[in-house]
Design a protein around this motif. Structure first.
Motif, short mmCIF file in Angstrom:
data_model
loop_
_atom_site.label_atom_id
_atom_site.label_comp_id
_atom_site.label_asym_id
_atom_site.label_seq_id
_atom_site.Cartn_x
_atom_site.Cartn_y
_atom_site.Cartn_z
N GLU A 1 0.72 -1.27 0.00
CA GLU A 1 0.16 0.01 -0.01
C GLU A 1 0.83 1.11 -0.01
OE1 GLU A 1 -3.28 0.19 2.89
OE2 GLU A 1 -3.79 -1.91 2.51
N PHE A 2 2.11 1.26 -0.16
CA PHE A 2 3.06 2.06 -0.31
C PHE A 2 2.69 3.19 -1.34
CE2 PHE A 2 6.72 4.08 -2.50
CZ PHE A 2 7.09 5.03 -1.68
N LEU A 3 2.32 4.53 -1.28
CA LEU A 3 2.15 5.50 -2.37
C LEU A 3 3.34 6.24 -2.56
CD1 LEU A 3 -1.55 6.35 -1.23
CD2 LEU A 3 -0.77 4.74 -2.55
N GLY A 4 3.70 6.05 -3.92
CA GLY A 4 4.93 7.01 -4.40
C GLY A 4 5.37 6.33 -5.73
N ASN A 5 6.84 6.28 -5.78
CA ASN A 5 7.34 5.53 -6.80
C ASN A 5 8.23 4.31 -6.41
OD1 ASN A 5 6.77 6.79 -9.72
ND2 ASN A 5 6.85 8.59 -8.31
N ALA A 6 7.77 3.00 -6.57
CA ALA A 6 8.80 1.96 -6.24
C ALA A 6 8.63 1.07 -7.28
CB ALA A 6 7.89 1.46 -5.00
N PHE A 7 9.20 1.45 -8.49
CA PHE A 7 9.49 0.51 -9.64
C PHE A 7 10.68 0.95 -10.22
CE2 PHE A 7 8.19 4.52 -11.53
CZ PHE A 7 8.84 4.52 -12.73
#
Length: 442
Positions: free
Chosen positions: A278-284
């Motif tokens: 559920e982390f909201l940000g950029n994690a790619f």
């Protein structure tokens, strides 16, 4: 977090040289549009605990000052900007919105996102478009946000939205094809785009027939392919069709006697481990995989794409963290030195992104979801972005180009033709079997 500098990936998008780094997802619904006040109340209820949505982006300095080259963008808290204040209504379609908004920067001093209620020209239908600066959120974040608005959704957890993935990340397993993953600045072969019409960004959106997509997944001889594998295979077929006959199996720039350089596809891979979903940000991370453009048979191309995006969860090495930290320390210089390579058509002539919702029958205020459409960033010149949006109700393909006003539509048509050729390959395989062997359904 407010006051923190952007990590390298987000810093690169904040410095995107091909236009405002905007992206978005539009959800199409069947039914009369909800009242704007009803939508704002829902957004306030479900998103009010998300700190990321109340931040503004602060630039390091004006060009060409020293701060621009050595400084980094940062997030700042924007007091007084509630999520509901970012919601508005527009009498227009998604195509209208793309033409108008995706080339216009967000106003300074406000959070760089908006939720737009699009009352399109079709009666009994409407769309919700979430438009954002890509440094703010990634595709996984968008589906988390939009899913929370559904009738069976719940308010998002502020603490979970801040749970930044640590040293353990999900990564793509290195591909054995083409000698393994390429080096950071290793170039491949460019693929010429149509270059039809005025040299300007273009966007096309087409719906995929469910029966054709289903049959295409059966075209692989060993096992039923995933939708993502079919997606990569069809894009590879499009790129093959753009190469001249003599260039499909040879490479004029390669050393004599050596194999042709690969044609690389750039694919974002979600790095969130299971405990940070559920982390909201950029994690790619953008990984490059080989497009099997030398294979003439569509089914062979599909087989070659099998397992390219298999992921594993592992701890990032010390050297990986050191390299990223070093590059992030001087983002302006890094972009200036590397930009000429990583944005070149030979680096990755096409990017492929797949975003989907798994819910079976989601509704918004009782209105059923009909489709999910992606609007990607304006791609580097001479390249194309293919974006597949999926939900239980069907799939749509978006194509963005920066090479000609007609190019996106031409490439979308070519994709549909490649998908049809995979489906026909499945039908041929079924016809070749004896009646007692036909367990396949194309």
């Amino acid at each position: 977090m407010p006051g923190s500098h952007l990590p390298l990936l987000e810093e690169g998008m904040a410095r995107w040289p091909f236009g405002p780094p905007h992206a978005g997802i539009a959800l199409d619904f069947t039914g009369a549009p909800p009242a704007l006040d009803e939508l704002r109340a829902l957004v306030e209820e479900r998103w009010k605990a998300v700190p990321r949505l109340t931040q503004t982006l602060v630039a390091p300095g004006a060009r060409p000052g020293l701060a621009w080259w050595t400084g980094r963008h940062r997030w700042a808290r924007a007091d007084g900007h509630e999520p509901a204040g970012q919601v508005d209504g527009v009498d227009g379609t998604l195509r209208d919105a793309v033409r108008q908004w995706f080339h216009t920067p967000f106003p300074a001093g406000r959070p760089p996102w908006g939720l737009h209620l699009l009352r399109g020209s079709t009666r009994g239908e409407f769309s919700l478009l979430f438009r954002m600066h890509h440094s703010l959120l990634d595709g996984r974040s968008l589906t988390t946000l939009l899913r929370a608005l559904f009738d069976d959704g719940r308010p998002l957890d502020g603490a979970a939205s801040l749970a930044v993935p640590g040293p353990r990340r999900r990564t793509a397993r290195p591909a054995a094809a083409a000698g393994g993953p390429p080096g950071l600045l290793t170039a491949g072969r460019a693929v010429p785009l149509p270059h039809q019409g005025a040299r300007e960004p273009a966007y096309a959106l087409v719906a995929l027939r469910a029966d054709v997509l289903r049959a295409a997944r059966e075209a692989a001889p060993a096992r039923k392919a995933t939708t993502n594998e079919v997606f990569l295979a069809a894009v590879s077929g499009v790129l093959r069709s753009r190469l001249r006959d003599r260039d499909r199996d040879t490479d004029s720039d390669a050393a004599p006697g050596s194999a042709p350089r690969p044609v690389w596809l750039s694919v974002p891979v979600d790095e969130r481990p299971d405990d940070c979903g559920e982390f909201l940000g950029n994690a790619f991370a953008n990984v490059r995989v080989p497009a099997p453009v030398t294979l003439a048979d569509p089914a062979a191309r599909l087989t070659a794409c099998t397992g390219l995006l298999t992921t594993v969860t592992r701890t990032r090495s010390t050297s990986e963290r050191l390299v990223e930290g070093t590059l992030a320390a001087l983002p302006g210089a890094t972009m200036a030195l590397a930009g000429g390579k990583i944005f070149a058509p030979a680096y990755a002539p096409a990017a492929c992104s797949y975003v989907h919702l798994r819910e079976q029958a989601p509704t918004l205020a009782g209105r059923p979801l009909r489709s999910l459409n992606i609007v990607p960033m304006v791609p580097p010149a001479g390249t194309a972005t293919f974006a597949l949006g999926g939900c239980a109700q069907g799939h749509t393909l978006s194509v963005a180009t920066n090479s000609g006003s007609q190019d996106a539509a031409l490439l979308a048509e070519a994709f549909l033709a490649e998908l049809a050729s995979l489906a026909e390959r499945c039908a041929e395989q079924a016809r070749a079997q004896t009646p007692d062997d036909t367990g396949r359904t194309c």
